[in-house]
Design a protein around this motif. Sequence first.
Motif, short mmCIF file in Angstrom:
data_model
loop_
_atom_site.label_atom_id
_atom_site.label_comp_id
_atom_site.label_asym_id
_atom_site.label_seq_id
_atom_site.Cartn_x
_atom_site.Cartn_y
_atom_site.Cartn_z
N HIS A 122 24.09 39.87 43.03
CA HIS A 122 23.41 41.00 43.66
C HIS A 122 21.94 40.99 43.22
CE1 HIS A 122 26.85 43.47 45.24
NE2 HIS A 122 27.47 42.54 44.54
N ILE A 123 21.06 41.05 44.19
CA ILE A 123 19.62 40.97 43.90
C ILE A 123 18.96 42.25 44.40
CG2 ILE A 123 17.49 39.70 44.43
CD1 ILE A 123 19.49 37.33 45.22
N ASP A 124 18.21 42.91 43.53
CA ASP A 124 17.34 44.00 44.00
C ASP A 124 15.91 43.51 43.81
OD1 ASP A 124 15.72 46.18 44.40
OD2 ASP A 124 17.19 47.61 43.62
N LEU A 125 15.34 43.02 44.89
CA LEU A 125 14.05 42.33 44.79
C LEU A 125 12.93 43.30 44.39
CD1 LEU A 125 13.05 39.45 45.23
CD2 LEU A 125 12.37 40.10 47.53
N TRP A 126 13.04 44.52 44.86
CA TRP A 126 11.98 45.50 44.58
C TRP A 126 11.87 45.75 43.08
CZ3 TRP A 126 8.43 47.05 47.93
CH2 TRP A 126 7.61 48.12 47.57
N HIS A 127 13.03 45.81 42.41
CA HIS A 127 13.05 46.12 40.97
C HIS A 127 13.23 44.87 40.12
CE1 HIS A 127 14.19 50.05 42.84
NE2 HIS A 127 13.25 50.43 42.02
N HIS A 128 13.12 43.69 40.71
CA HIS A 128 13.24 42.40 39.99
C HIS A 128 14.55 42.35 39.20
CE1 HIS A 128 8.98 41.75 40.90
NE2 HIS A 128 8.81 43.00 40.54
N ASP A 129 15.62 42.77 39.83
CA ASP A 129 16.88 42.92 39.12
C ASP A 129 17.93 41.99 39.74
OD1 ASP A 129 18.54 44.09 37.26
OD2 ASP A 129 19.28 45.56 38.71
N VAL A 130 18.66 41.24 38.89
CA VAL A 130 19.74 40.38 39.38
C VAL A 130 20.99 40.64 38.56
CG1 VAL A 130 20.54 38.01 39.75
CG2 VAL A 130 18.12 38.56 40.06
N ASP A 131 22.11 40.85 39.25
CA ASP A 131 23.41 41.06 38.58
C ASP A 131 24.41 40.07 39.14
OD1 ASP A 131 23.35 43.01 36.71
OD2 ASP A 131 23.54 44.64 38.17
N GLU A 132 25.33 39.62 38.32
CA GLU A 132 26.40 38.77 38.83
C GLU A 132 27.72 39.46 38.58
OE1 GLU A 132 25.97 34.83 37.27
OE2 GLU A 132 24.54 34.32 38.84
N LEU A 133 28.44 39.77 39.65
CA LEU A 133 29.73 40.45 39.51
C LEU A 133 30.85 39.44 39.67
CD1 LEU A 133 29.04 43.66 41.63
CD2 LEU A 133 28.64 43.27 39.20
N PRO A 134 31.77 39.39 38.69
CA PRO A 134 32.87 38.41 38.79
C PRO A 134 33.82 38.78 39.92
CG PRO A 134 33.17 39.85 36.90
CD PRO A 134 31.85 40.21 37.48
N ARG A 135 34.48 37.77 40.48
CA ARG A 135 35.48 38.00 41.53
C ARG A 135 36.82 37.47 41.02
NH1 ARG A 135 33.77 34.56 46.22
NH2 ARG A 135 32.40 33.46 44.81
N VAL A 136 37.89 38.14 41.42
CA VAL A 136 39.22 37.65 41.02
C VAL A 136 40.12 37.57 42.26
CG1 VAL A 136 39.17 38.50 38.64
CG2 VAL A 136 39.94 40.02 40.47
N PHE A 137 41.09 36.65 42.20
CA PHE A 137 42.05 36.53 43.30
C PHE A 137 42.88 37.80 43.40
CE2 PHE A 137 41.40 31.93 42.80
CZ PHE A 137 41.37 31.54 44.14
N ASN A 138 43.14 38.22 44.63
CA ASN A 138 44.08 39.30 44.89
C ASN A 138 45.41 38.65 45.27
OD1 ASN A 138 45.68 41.28 45.95
ND2 ASN A 138 44.22 41.95 47.51
N PRO A 139 46.46 38.79 44.42
CA PRO A 139 47.72 38.10 44.72
C PRO A 139 48.36 38.56 46.03
CG PRO A 139 47.93 39.54 42.78
CD PRO A 139 46.49 39.56 43.16
N GLN A 140 47.92 39.72 46.53
CA GLN A 140 48.44 40.20 47.83
C GLN A 140 47.48 39.90 48.99
OE1 GLN A 140 49.34 42.94 45.29
NE2 GLN A 140 51.19 41.69 45.31
N CYS A 141 46.49 39.07 48.76
CA CYS A 141 45.49 38.84 49.82
C CYS A 141 46.17 38.30 51.08
CB CYS A 141 44.43 37.84 49.35
SG CYS A 141 43.26 37.43 50.66
N PRO A 142 46.00 39.00 52.22
CA PRO A 142 46.66 38.52 53.45
C PRO A 142 46.12 37.16 53.90
CG PRO A 142 45.19 40.38 53.91
CD PRO A 142 45.23 40.22 52.42
N CYS A 143 44.87 36.88 53.57
CA CYS A 143 44.26 35.65 54.09
C CYS A 143 44.57 34.44 53.21
CB CYS A 143 42.75 35.86 54.23
SG CYS A 143 41.91 34.46 54.98
N CYS A 144 44.02 34.40 51.98
CA CYS A 144 44.15 33.15 51.21
C CYS A 144 45.52 33.02 50.55
CB CYS A 144 43.01 33.02 50.20
SG CYS A 144 43.06 34.18 48.83
N GLN A 145 46.27 34.13 50.37
CA GLN A 145 47.60 34.02 49.76
C GLN A 145 48.70 33.91 50.82
OE1 GLN A 145 47.81 33.73 46.32
NE2 GLN A 145 45.60 33.68 46.55
N ASN A 146 48.62 34.77 51.86
CA ASN A 146 49.70 34.79 52.87
C ASN A 146 49.37 33.98 54.12
OD1 ASN A 146 50.96 36.50 51.11
ND2 ASN A 146 50.39 38.37 52.21
N LYS A 147 48.15 33.45 54.18
CA LYS A 147 47.71 32.65 55.34
C LYS A 147 47.86 33.41 56.66
CE LYS A 147 47.20 29.30 52.39
NZ LYS A 147 45.97 29.31 51.61
#
Length: 330
Positions: free
Chosen positions: A212-237
């Motif tokens: 996540h970049i807030d260019l106006w405030h020169h701020d950068v954050d990195e938010l981790p992502r985790v698998f959702n075991p119930q994900c309809p797309c990548c788990q259940n296709k």
Amino acid sequence: MYMVTSHSVEQALLRDKKVAIIGVGALGSVIAQHLVRLGVGKLRLIDRDIVEMSNLGRQVLFTEDDALNQLPKAVAAKSRLQAINSSVDITACVEDANPHTIEMLVQDCDLIMDGTDNLRTRFLINDVSVKFNIPWIYGGAIASRGVVGCFIPSRTPCLRCLFHEPDELHGQTCDTIGVLGPLVHVVGSCQALIAYQLLTGHIEACQPVLKHIDLWHHDVDELPRVFNPQCPCCQNKEYHFLEQVAKEPVIAQLCGRNSIQVTPQQPVHVPFETWINRWKQLGEVKQTPFYVQLYYHGYRIVIFKDGRLLLEGLSDPEQAKQLYAKLIGT
Ligand SMILES: [Zn+2]
């Protein structure tokens, strides 16, 4: 730290790769320019829109001549990019990426770049990415805030692990609050960097985070992502967005413009002569290799080869439906 010492191995890898960019507007222009200068082998530019004067503030591949000549963005971008690097094999697709077209447009590519301005298309890209095992690189820019992330099937969580539906993200678009011009260069360049890492085999450099970049405030954050075991797309296709069947023409407001796109439920391949003969009674008609246009009661109406209609000069979806019914006759 990555040391830029010898490009020869990376260059050979890049020359062998085919990349699709969906949306060649602000972000897509920046991404395309980087990839062409880096020397990617094949590039497919997919865009549904036509260059307008109002695009020139942020969409770096276009000129006033492109807008005056009302060129499709994919066609104008191809011409500019080919002048930068004639050795890249570039294809311009004047198409809407939708459930009917997206598989045909991207399934032979090594990577999909997100240059879109709407969340629904990103969920469609996510479906096709998982279904065909093609990585994609997400980029978004609103006001002074940007988001970048790479989605690599089986290796990183997919978009639907994070958000179930497009509406869960937010309702703001670049149409409602605008975009800071320099932000699109930062976000597009971050996307191009990840593309370079992936295409040259540095997959370990692609972290499963959303930057996540807030260019106006020169701020950068990195938010981790985790698998959702119930994900309809990548788990259940289950590819809900790819399998969506429209029961009536789909109405979409175009970002930053007083225009509406109407897409028929199924592509309608009617010869241009049919529209010319029908519309010449209604107003001034012009044919180009890519579309037929009509000036009608102060509106500019454009129909593409697949039956898609652009209605310029209005923003009311109900009015768009009525015009579509009157001009297309359904
Ligand atoms: Zn998932």
